[in-house]
Design an enzyme around this catalytic site. Sequence first.
Site, PDB file in Angstrom:
ATOM      1  N   HIS A 210       0.804  -1.223   0.000  1.00  0.00           N
ATOM      2  CA  HIS A 210       0.000   0.000   0.000  1.00  0.00           C
ATOM      3  C   HIS A 210       0.836   1.272   0.000  1.00  0.00           C
ATOM      4  O   HIS A 210       0.293   2.365  -0.108  1.00  0.00           O
ATOM      5  CB  HIS A 210      -0.927   0.032   1.228  1.00  0.00           C
ATOM      6  CG  HIS A 210      -0.192   0.302   2.506  1.00  0.00           C
ATOM      7  ND1 HIS A 210       0.466  -0.671   3.201  1.00  0.00           N
ATOM      8  CD2 HIS A 210       0.013   1.453   3.185  1.00  0.00           C
ATOM      9  CE1 HIS A 210       1.043  -0.141   4.262  1.00  0.00           C
ATOM     10  NE2 HIS A 210       0.790   1.153   4.285  1.00  0.00           N
TER      11      HIS A 210
HETATM   12  C1  UD1 Z   1      -1.324   6.030   5.464  1.00  0.00           C
HETATM   13  C2  UD1 Z   1       0.065   6.459   5.927  1.00  0.00           C
HETATM   14  C3  UD1 Z   1       1.006   5.281   5.838  1.00  0.00           C
HETATM   15  C4  UD1 Z   1       0.471   4.081   6.573  1.00  0.00           C
HETATM   16  C5  UD1 Z   1      -0.927   3.774   6.077  1.00  0.00           C
HETATM   17  C6  UD1 Z   1      -1.547   2.632   6.835  1.00  0.00           C
HETATM   18  C7  UD1 Z   1       0.665   8.805   5.445  1.00  0.00           C
HETATM   19  C8  UD1 Z   1       1.526   9.668   4.607  1.00  0.00           C
HETATM   20  N1  UD1 Z   1       0.620   7.511   5.082  1.00  0.00           N
HETATM   21  O1  UD1 Z   1      -1.209   5.678   4.090  1.00  0.00           O
HETATM   22  O2  UD1 Z   1       2.254   5.636   6.421  1.00  0.00           O
HETATM   23  O3  UD1 Z   1       1.326   2.986   6.360  1.00  0.00           O
HETATM   24  O4  UD1 Z   1      -1.765   4.932   6.238  1.00  0.00           O
HETATM   25  O5  UD1 Z   1      -2.724   2.186   6.261  1.00  0.00           O
HETATM   26  O6  UD1 Z   1       0.086   9.269   6.400  1.00  0.00           O
HETATM   27  N2  UD1 Z   1      -8.586   5.502   1.601  1.00  0.00           N
HETATM   28  C9  UD1 Z   1      -9.876   5.036   1.670  1.00  0.00           C
HETATM   29  N3  UD1 Z   1     -10.456   4.829   2.890  1.00  0.00           N
HETATM   30  C10 UD1 Z   1      -9.785   5.102   4.028  1.00  0.00           C
HETATM   31  C11 UD1 Z   1      -8.479   5.592   3.962  1.00  0.00           C
HETATM   32  C12 UD1 Z   1      -7.883   5.774   2.749  1.00  0.00           C
HETATM   33  O7  UD1 Z   1     -10.495   4.769   0.657  1.00  0.00           O
HETATM   34  O8  UD1 Z   1     -10.367   4.904   5.131  1.00  0.00           O
HETATM   35  C13 UD1 Z   1      -7.943   5.667   0.275  1.00  0.00           C
HETATM   36  C14 UD1 Z   1      -8.202   6.997  -0.381  1.00  0.00           C
HETATM   37  O9  UD1 Z   1      -8.285   6.765  -1.732  1.00  0.00           O
HETATM   38  C15 UD1 Z   1      -6.933   7.766  -0.083  1.00  0.00           C
HETATM   39  C16 UD1 Z   1      -5.885   6.674  -0.097  1.00  0.00           C
HETATM   40  O10 UD1 Z   1      -6.555   5.528   0.410  1.00  0.00           O
HETATM   41  O11 UD1 Z   1      -6.681   8.743  -1.046  1.00  0.00           O
HETATM   42  C17 UD1 Z   1      -4.680   6.974   0.721  1.00  0.00           C
HETATM   43  O12 UD1 Z   1      -5.030   7.284   2.079  1.00  0.00           O
HETATM   44  P1  UD1 Z   1      -4.005   8.121   2.984  1.00  0.00           P
HETATM   45  O13 UD1 Z   1      -4.545   8.222   4.351  1.00  0.00           O
HETATM   46  O14 UD1 Z   1      -3.616   9.388   2.287  1.00  0.00           O
HETATM   47  O15 UD1 Z   1      -2.687   7.251   2.988  1.00  0.00           O
HETATM   48  P2  UD1 Z   1      -2.491   5.685   3.154  1.00  0.00           P
HETATM   49  O16 UD1 Z   1      -2.048   5.116   1.875  1.00  0.00           O
HETATM   50  O17 UD1 Z   1      -3.657   5.063   3.824  1.00  0.00           O
END
Ligand code: UD1
Length: 364
Positions: A210
């Site tokens: 991820h």
């Molecule tokens: C975040 C952390 C990462 C951690 C990971 C654990 C940062 C920079 N990254 O990454 O270090 O390893 O969490 O999971 O803070 N999304 C959903 N539903 C959710 C959450 C996210 O659909 O509940 C999708 C969205 O499309 C979003 C993407 O995931 O744009 C990324 O979410 P984001 O919180 O920006 O970063 P993670 O990849 O989850």
Amino acid sequence: MKKRADGKKVMLVAGARPNFVKIAPIMRAMDGRFEQFLVHTGQHFHVRMSKVFFDELDIPEPDINLEVGSGRHGEQTAAVMERIEKVFIEQKPELVLVVGDVNSTMAATLASSKLRIPVAHVEAGLCSFDREMPEEINRVVTDVLSDVLFTTEEIAGLNLAAEGIDKKKVHLVGDVMVDTLFDRMGAIDACDVVERLGLEPNEYAVATIHRQSNADDPKVLGTVLSAFDEIADRIRVVFPCHPRTAKRMREFGLGNGVVTIVEPLGYVDFMKLVKSSRLVMTDSGGLQVETTVLEKPCITLRGTTERPVTIEKGSNVLAGTNPDIIIRQAFAVLEGATKNIEVPKLWDGHAAERIANIIGEIVE
Ligand code: UD1
């Protein structure tokens, strides 16, 4: 769990899935000693990325959810800062406790330090030395601004010293993720996820991916998935898929191979899946710790790790995203290659108690 007691107010900040695993034992250890106020930033909002963890880990309902949701780094960081600053001003905590290295961690630290509210950082000093990773930038900023730094392993303290951080602020306490794992072991052992997914214990591999650098690049993601497919010719590969990766796979038209893709799992299901597996392939940080404690071979799909102790003492190897290396490492495990695993010092299930005691000396 009771959340409140008379006494000094500690504000805990959590936003993303791994944060929830970390705050659960800390809140339990602080129960009855401090008034606790839990801020959920809303960085993760999907039921399977958030609510399931609150339910399974007995985390009290957040006192406030900032509902920042997803966004570019600047947007998400700024949204947390803007909203959490108001909460800090209203609530006037004695101390703000942040965990890990996600955007919410850094944003809360910045806002708190500017208000001169002391910050305690759990999981300080875990350097990957790789500024291509947003997590490394978050950690560097958080550590430099923190007043109390809790480390999981000795090398983290050395990293902080090299970064010029006063060693009087640093406390080696162990890893709170291990506390959660030990605490939930009964439920993990009783869990039937292996049967539910139609798997045989020890006859499958678990894969997760991820990280931004892996999930957002079509070439890298395609290459890693093709390596999983090749490994799946020899052993079933189960892939609980993070929403970021799922979205990218749809966009890039990937994921039509032989790997078994499932929705993100809750904590107990996922840990059981790992515990009963033959091997794990992942770009997660926390999973490198959990596989060490569960004595499972872990192939890390990154070129660097912020947890080198899991390579030195555990069964972790770095494969990067080169498919030949991933496949070679996986086949070596299937052919019986083993390593002696030693659990690092203080990964004993009592890290959160040590944290609560040290915080007690500071704020009580
Ligand atoms: C975040 C952390 C990462 C951690 C990971 C654990 C940062 C920079 N990254 O990454 O270090 O390893 O969490 O999971 O803070 N999304 C959903 N539903 C959710 C959450 C996210 O659909 O509940 C999708 C969205 O499309 C979003 C993407 O995931 O744009 C990324 O979410 P984001 O919180 O920006 O970063 P993670 O990849 O989850």
